[in-house]
Write a protein that holds these residues in place. Structure first.
Motif, mmCIF file in Angstrom:
data_model
loop_
_atom_site.group_PDB
_atom_site.id
_atom_site.type_symbol
_atom_site.label_atom_id
_atom_site.label_comp_id
_atom_site.label_asym_id
_atom_site.label_seq_id
_atom_site.Cartn_x
_atom_site.Cartn_y
_atom_site.Cartn_z
ATOM 1 N N ASP A 220 2.602 6.771 53.698
ATOM 2 C CA ASP A 220 2.443 8.101 54.158
ATOM 3 C C ASP A 220 1.850 8.985 53.426
ATOM 4 O O ASP A 220 1.967 8.793 52.283
ATOM 5 N N GLY A 221 0.269 9.725 53.868
ATOM 6 C CA GLY A 221 -0.329 10.494 53.419
ATOM 7 C C GLY A 221 -1.325 9.686 52.814
ATOM 8 O O GLY A 221 -1.868 10.181 52.049
ATOM 9 N N SER A 222 -1.882 7.797 53.097
ATOM 10 C CA SER A 222 -2.879 7.327 53.274
ATOM 11 C C SER A 222 -4.051 7.711 53.905
ATOM 12 O O SER A 222 -4.926 6.289 54.042
ATOM 13 N N TYR A 223 -3.901 8.195 54.798
ATOM 14 C CA TYR A 223 -5.020 8.031 55.971
ATOM 15 C C TYR A 223 -6.398 8.214 54.871
ATOM 16 O O TYR A 223 -6.358 9.147 54.257
ATOM 17 N N HIS A 224 -7.044 7.249 55.615
ATOM 18 C CA HIS A 224 -8.297 7.848 55.111
ATOM 19 C C HIS A 224 -9.578 7.331 55.523
ATOM 20 O O HIS A 224 -9.799 6.537 56.656
#
Length: 472
Positions: free
Chosen positions: A59-63
């Motif tokens: 979670d929160g690692s989208y890039h």
């Protein structure tokens, strides 16, 4: 001159009549749309880690990553890649079809359906709820999906001989299994995986899920029985009247056929094989390779009981495979859509965008938003456990932020995942089931769309109820 005009007009009118495109045409059009989308949707990825044998999205690692739009050649390559990706399902379809080709060649099916037809005369409709409850329990407790496909080859000729049609036969298995899978209360592949990721006790919330399961199943049974009674009363209104007639002709003569001892032994082998299948799936984690091997053994055993030569077994196996060529290839072409989205690196972007929409909704609508998002995601990620691994690491913490219980988030996932499995072409087991039943996807959609709408509304109501009561 007038007579000439009158003669030509019917031909002109016939030319203007619009026909639904072939399923390959529809799927290829979707592949093109998916390819075009890779030029407009930004490429992006989530970081992933291995945890307890599962690939979990961080979670929160989208890039954002470098764009990888589909080339012109990639559109056509995707079909081959899709077939390679789904090869296990495609060859499973052929093996199951070939095995039941041997069973049909023994004459056991003809003997069985005539025997059952006589015993159920006047009570044929009772068979529908009994069988659908059986398959729904399998979907709800064991997560059965692909494993139920072989039953279609037995049930379709049975219900046709009882005065129904192949649509009813396919629906008994597909809708029964789907109702159980969608509103499952002990499915280890969906509920178990999703609750594990959401850090909830496995199979918690059982009581409410059983209530939802019973309602879902009741609606599906009502829908099938309603249609079945109409077909029984007037076979001409059947949407698959011609296809059902072909099944009957393939069975051979409709005269009374004795259910011989050899036929009974063949069905005893079938029953033993299905019990072995259930034990293997539950206790030893069997999947397509093991199940396929089991059915090959079953086919050989049935052939020996019927005193068939090995050459005759081989010919019957090929005959069984030949009727499934279209359905098997449809599975591969459908997987081409997923190949385009994955290779174009836009699947994670779509997921990230949908999750972002849910995040800005007020608490009262957030649960419904999660449900809608999961419904959309299942069109591109038809695997239940795959969708759980992809979405729950994001949806679980998101539910904490927007005031939705994690149990409700899991419920939204399972409804969103399950409902579309009985109509989306990317659902491999569903397309395989239609192929075995000899029902086209277009005719199935024409029949099923009101029930799909009902199921989606039911899913929305149940998720909303769960949110209102603070489902834990």
């Amino acid at each position: 001159m007038l007579s000439n005009a009158e003669t030509v007009t019917p031909g002109i009118q016939q030319q203007k009549k619009w026909n639904v495109p072939h399923v390959f045409v529809i799927l290829f059009a979707v592949i093109i749309i998916a390819a075009i989308s890779t030029y407009f949707i930004p490429a992006g990825e989530y970081d992933q880690v291995e945890q307890d044998g599962r690939t979990i999205v961080v979670d929160g690692s989208y890039h954002i990553v470098n764009s990888s739009p589909a080339s012109f050649l990639a559109i056509f390559e995707s079909i081959h890649k899709g077939m390679v990706s789904s090869a296990s399902i495609i060859f499973y379809i052929f093996i199951v079809g070939g095995t039941f080709g041997i069973l049909r060649a023994t004459g056991a099916i003809e003997g069985a359906v005539h025997s059952i037809s006589g015993k159920l005369e006047g009570k044929e409709h009772f068979l529908i709820p009994v069988l659908m409850i059986f398959f729904a329990l399998g979907g709800a407790m064991l997560g059965l999906a692909e494993e139920t496909i072989p039953y279609i080859t037995i049930i379709v000729p049975l219900v046709i001989m009882l005065g129904f049609d192949s649509m009813v036969g396919a629906a008994i298995v597909l809708l029964g299994t789907s109702a159980g899978f969608t509103a499952a209360f002990m499915n280890p592949f969906t509920v178990g995986v999703a609750q594990g990721i959401a850090e909830l006790p496995i199979f918690s919330g059982l009581s409410l899920r059983i209530v939802f399961w019973a309602i879902f199943l009741s609606i599906n049974i009502w829908y099938v029985m309603r249609y079945a009674k109409k077909v029984k009363k007037n076979p001409e209104i059947s949407l698959v009247h011609e296809e059902s007639g072909k099944v009957l002709s393939n069975l051979g003569t409709q005269e009374k056929i004795e259910f011989t001892r050899a036929h009974k032994v063949a069905f005893a082998i079938l029953l033993l094989s299905l019990i072995t299948l259930a034990v293997g799936v539950i206790k030893f984690g069997w999947y397509l390779p093991e199940i396929s091997g089991l059915f090959i053994i079953m086919g050989i055993a049935m052939g020996l009981v019927a005193k068939m030569s090995f050459s005759k077994m081989a010919e019957s196996f090929i005959d069984g495979c030949s009727v499934l060529v279209l359905g098997a290839l449809v599975v591969g072409v459908a997987y081409g859509i997923l190949v385009i989205l994955q290779d174009g690196k836009v699947m994670d972007t779509i997921l990230h965008s949908l999750a972002g929409v849910v995040g800005i909704l007020p608490s009262q609508l957030a649960a419904l938003g999660m449900y809608i998002v999961q419904c959309f995601i299942n069109f591109i990620v038809p695997s239940g456990s795959g969708q759980a691994a992809l979405t729950m690491p994001i949806m679980a913490p998101l539910s904490d932020l927007v005031g939705v219980t994690r149990q409700t988030a899991v419920l939204a996932f399972q409804f969103g995942d399950g409902i579309s499995n009985i109509f989306t072409p990317t659902s491999g087991y569903f397309m395989a089931g239609l192929a075995l039943a000899g029902v086209s996807w277009v005719k199935w959609m024409k029949w099923i769309w009101p029930l799909i709408l009902i199921n989606y509304i039911l899913g929305a109501i149940f998720v909303s109820i769960a949110h209102l009561i603070g489902f834990h």
